[in-house]
Design a protein around this motif. Structure first.
Motif, PDB file in Angstrom:
ATOM      1  N   ASN A  73      34.230  45.722  31.828  1.00 49.58           N
ATOM      2  CA  ASN A  73      34.239  44.288  32.106  1.00 49.58           C
ATOM      3  C   ASN A  73      34.620  43.593  30.800  1.00 49.58           C
ATOM      4  O   ASN A  73      33.788  43.430  29.908  1.00 49.58           O
ATOM      5  CB  ASN A  73      32.860  43.832  32.594  1.00 49.58           C
ATOM      6  CG  ASN A  73      32.859  42.381  33.050  1.00 49.58           C
ATOM      7  OD1 ASN A  73      33.445  41.514  32.409  1.00 49.58           O
ATOM      8  ND2 ASN A  73      32.196  42.118  34.164  1.00 49.58           N
ATOM      9  N   ARG A  92      35.259  40.588  30.075  1.00 47.02           N
ATOM     10  CA  ARG A  92      34.584  39.318  29.800  1.00 47.02           C
ATOM     11  C   ARG A  92      33.243  39.569  29.093  1.00 47.02           C
ATOM     12  O   ARG A  92      32.896  38.885  28.123  1.00 47.02           O
ATOM     13  CB  ARG A  92      34.361  38.554  31.105  1.00 47.02           C
ATOM     14  CG  ARG A  92      33.763  37.163  30.908  1.00 47.02           C
ATOM     15  CD  ARG A  92      33.629  36.404  32.205  1.00 47.02           C
ATOM     16  NE  ARG A  92      34.926  36.061  32.753  1.00 47.02           N
ATOM     17  CZ  ARG A  92      35.398  36.522  33.910  1.00 47.02           C
ATOM     18  NH1 ARG A  92      34.679  37.348  34.628  1.00 47.02           N
ATOM     19  NH2 ARG A  92      36.576  36.152  34.353  1.00 47.02           N
ATOM     20  N   TRP A 146      43.894  44.391  36.284  1.00 45.91           N
ATOM     21  CA  TRP A 146      42.739  44.045  35.456  1.00 45.91           C
ATOM     22  C   TRP A 146      41.461  44.543  36.112  1.00 45.91           C
ATOM     23  O   TRP A 146      41.237  44.304  37.292  1.00 45.91           O
ATOM     24  CB  TRP A 146      42.659  42.536  35.246  1.00 45.91           C
ATOM     25  CG  TRP A 146      43.868  41.946  34.576  1.00 45.91           C
ATOM     26  CD1 TRP A 146      44.758  41.062  35.117  1.00 45.91           C
ATOM     27  CD2 TRP A 146      44.330  42.212  33.238  1.00 45.91           C
ATOM     28  NE1 TRP A 146      45.735  40.753  34.209  1.00 45.91           N
ATOM     29  CE2 TRP A 146      45.509  41.452  33.046  1.00 45.91           C
ATOM     30  CE3 TRP A 146      43.873  43.017  32.192  1.00 45.91           C
ATOM     31  CZ2 TRP A 146      46.223  41.473  31.857  1.00 45.91           C
ATOM     32  CZ3 TRP A 146      44.587  43.038  31.007  1.00 45.91           C
ATOM     33  CH2 TRP A 146      45.734  42.270  30.841  1.00 45.91           C
ATOM     34  N   PHE A 162      37.923  44.794  37.683  1.00 50.82           N
ATOM     35  CA  PHE A 162      37.168  43.804  38.434  1.00 50.82           C
ATOM     36  C   PHE A 162      38.039  42.641  38.912  1.00 50.82           C
ATOM     37  O   PHE A 162      37.535  41.651  39.435  1.00 50.82           O
ATOM     38  CB  PHE A 162      35.967  43.273  37.627  1.00 50.82           C
ATOM     39  CG  PHE A 162      34.980  44.325  37.245  1.00 50.82           C
ATOM     40  CD1 PHE A 162      34.035  44.776  38.155  1.00 50.82           C
ATOM     41  CD2 PHE A 162      35.013  44.902  35.986  1.00 50.82           C
ATOM     42  CE1 PHE A 162      33.137  45.776  37.811  1.00 50.82           C
ATOM     43  CE2 PHE A 162      34.111  45.891  35.626  1.00 50.82           C
ATOM     44  CZ  PHE A 162      33.169  46.339  36.548  1.00 50.82           C
ATOM     45  N   GLU A 199      39.465  40.436  37.318  1.00 49.21           N
ATOM     46  CA  GLU A 199      39.200  39.166  36.639  1.00 49.21           C
ATOM     47  C   GLU A 199      40.473  38.547  36.063  1.00 49.21           C
ATOM     48  O   GLU A 199      41.438  39.239  35.750  1.00 49.21           O
ATOM     49  CB  GLU A 199      38.184  39.376  35.521  1.00 49.21           C
ATOM     50  CG  GLU A 199      38.658  40.241  34.367  1.00 49.21           C
ATOM     51  CD  GLU A 199      37.619  40.364  33.276  1.00 49.21           C
ATOM     52  OE1 GLU A 199      36.851  39.407  33.093  1.00 49.21           O
ATOM     53  OE2 GLU A 199      37.573  41.409  32.616  1.00 49.21           O
ATOM     54  N   THR A 236      45.619  40.568  39.418  1.00 48.22           N
ATOM     55  CA  THR A 236      44.275  40.040  39.609  1.00 48.22           C
ATOM     56  C   THR A 236      43.866  40.265  41.066  1.00 48.22           C
ATOM     57  O   THR A 236      44.538  40.986  41.805  1.00 48.22           O
ATOM     58  CB  THR A 236      44.246  38.537  39.300  1.00 48.22           C
ATOM     59  OG1 THR A 236      44.970  37.835  40.336  1.00 48.22           O
ATOM     60  CG2 THR A 236      44.875  38.229  37.954  1.00 48.22           C
ATOM     61  N   ILE A 268      38.935  33.577  43.681  1.00 45.48           N
ATOM     62  CA  ILE A 268      38.550  34.884  43.178  1.00 45.48           C
ATOM     63  C   ILE A 268      37.440  35.462  44.038  1.00 45.48           C
ATOM     64  O   ILE A 268      36.445  34.808  44.310  1.00 45.48           O
ATOM     65  CB  ILE A 268      38.065  34.795  41.720  1.00 45.48           C
ATOM     66  CG1 ILE A 268      39.193  34.239  40.848  1.00 45.48           C
ATOM     67  CG2 ILE A 268      37.616  36.161  41.210  1.00 45.48           C
ATOM     68  CD1 ILE A 268      40.407  35.111  40.770  1.00 45.48           C
ATOM     69  N   GLN A 293      34.566  38.558  44.420  1.00 48.38           N
ATOM     70  CA  GLN A 293      33.811  39.457  43.574  1.00 48.38           C
ATOM     71  C   GLN A 293      34.181  40.891  43.894  1.00 48.38           C
ATOM     72  O   GLN A 293      34.175  41.316  45.043  1.00 48.38           O
ATOM     73  CB  GLN A 293      32.307  39.257  43.806  1.00 48.38           C
ATOM     74  CG  GLN A 293      31.439  40.140  42.931  1.00 48.38           C
ATOM     75  CD  GLN A 293      31.607  39.803  41.465  1.00 48.38           C
ATOM     76  OE1 GLN A 293      31.734  38.641  41.099  1.00 48.38           O
ATOM     77  NE2 GLN A 293      31.588  40.811  40.608  1.00 48.38           N
ATOM     78  N   LYS A 294      34.552  41.627  42.874  1.00 46.40           N
ATOM     79  CA  LYS A 294      34.896  43.036  43.025  1.00 46.40           C
ATOM     80  C   LYS A 294      33.802  43.859  42.377  1.00 46.40           C
ATOM     81  O   LYS A 294      33.498  43.693  41.207  1.00 46.40           O
ATOM     82  CB  LYS A 294      36.250  43.327  42.384  1.00 46.40           C
ATOM     83  CG  LYS A 294      36.679  44.778  42.498  1.00 46.40           C
ATOM     84  CD  LYS A 294      38.050  44.963  41.888  1.00 46.40           C
ATOM     85  CE  LYS A 294      38.437  46.430  41.828  1.00 46.40           C
ATOM     86  NZ  LYS A 294      39.744  46.632  41.206  1.00 46.40           N
TER      87      LYS A 294
END
Length: 275
Positions: free
Chosen positions: A156, A158, A197, A199, A201, A221, A268, A270-271
């Protein structure tokens, strides 16, 4: 705000050489359909049953859709090919789950359509849920599967950016992007220059610049809409498919010019972490 800034910075109008500009381009919407794992029953939100998956391909064939390689679409963004044909659709799968080999492959062979797999190499021949390298090579040899990067071990970014000093974060990004590319090229060969990318994101500017420097020409994405001429090749959207995306819901996804999916607002989903 981050998404808007990235769109302005990475829009085709301000893109580097080799990126297709949008002036005088035809209008198109190409849904990129993203799958993860398959089974005869639903085990989690990322599982699509083989019956539902086959119904997707049967619908596409019946209605005259063209399942094109992802490379064909990316070539347009690079100015290397004309716009994709009308009613084009792309199939991709993330992570490298073993059900790609056991459940997806027979259906792909039946319908003879291309798929791009986004793989994070650390899992292969290591995690019990993942394919082996031999299985991935077998998929590649069919001529129906292309292999691309999903980072090295699906971090992740982020969270890593928040906890690491900037110089350490940039080194971490370099390792994830370059090591994945090198490992995949060594094990399966081919041109590894696309990345999904982790997840799904939206990337920060550092990620985008590092990806370009590592040799990636397109990135993906899970913004839920069809790819259009206005998109940056480093922020291409995909539809994350669930087992509930069937019947009318699936029809709405693959008819992007007739529905509401042309919205420019990011949506977006959630993955979840691979397992």
């Amino acid at each position: 705000m981050l998404f808007i800034v990235l769109l302005l910075c990475l829009s085709p109008a301000s893109a580097s050489p080799g990126t297709k500009t949008t002036q005088a381009n035809p209008s198109f919407g190409v849904p990129i359909l993203l799958y993860h794992r398959f089974d005869t029953r639903v085990n989690d939100t990322m599982t699509v049953t083989t019956a539902v998956f086959e119904s997707h391909l049967a619908y596409l064939r019946e209605k005259g859709f063209r399942v094109i390689p992802l490379r064909r679409l990316v070539d347009w963004y690079q100015g290397k090919a004309p716009a994709p044909p009308p009613n084009s659709v792309v199939l991709v799968a993330d992570d490298g789950h073993k059900s790609i080999h056991s459940h997806m492959l027979p259906i792909i062979r039946k319908y003879n359509v291309p798929v791009t797999l986004f793989i994070y190499p650390s899992a292969l021949s290591n995690a019990d849920y993942a394919m082996t390298w031999d299985q991935l090579r077998a998929l590649k040899k069919t001529g129906l599967f292309d292999v691309q990067s999903h980072s090295y071990w699906h971090p992740n970014f982020r969270k890593e950016r928040k906890k690491l000093p900037r110089d350490e974060y940039l080194k971490f990004v370099d390792i994830q992007l370059k090591k994945s590319k090198q490992k995949l090229e060594k094990e399966v060969g081919g041109q590894i220059d696309m990345i999904a990318w982790p997840f799904g994101e939206l990337p920060d500017q550092d990620l985008v610049e590092k990806a370009k420097a590592a040799g990636y020409v397109a990135a993906f994405t899970i913004v839920r809409r069809a790819a259009s001429p206005q998109d940056s090749s480093m922020l291409l959207p995909r539809f994350l498919l669930h087992n509930t995306d069937k019947g009318k819901a699936f029809e709405a996804i693959v008819h992007p010019l007739n529905g509401s999916y042309q919205s420019r607002q990011p949506q977006i989903q959630q993955k979840t972490k691979p397992h």
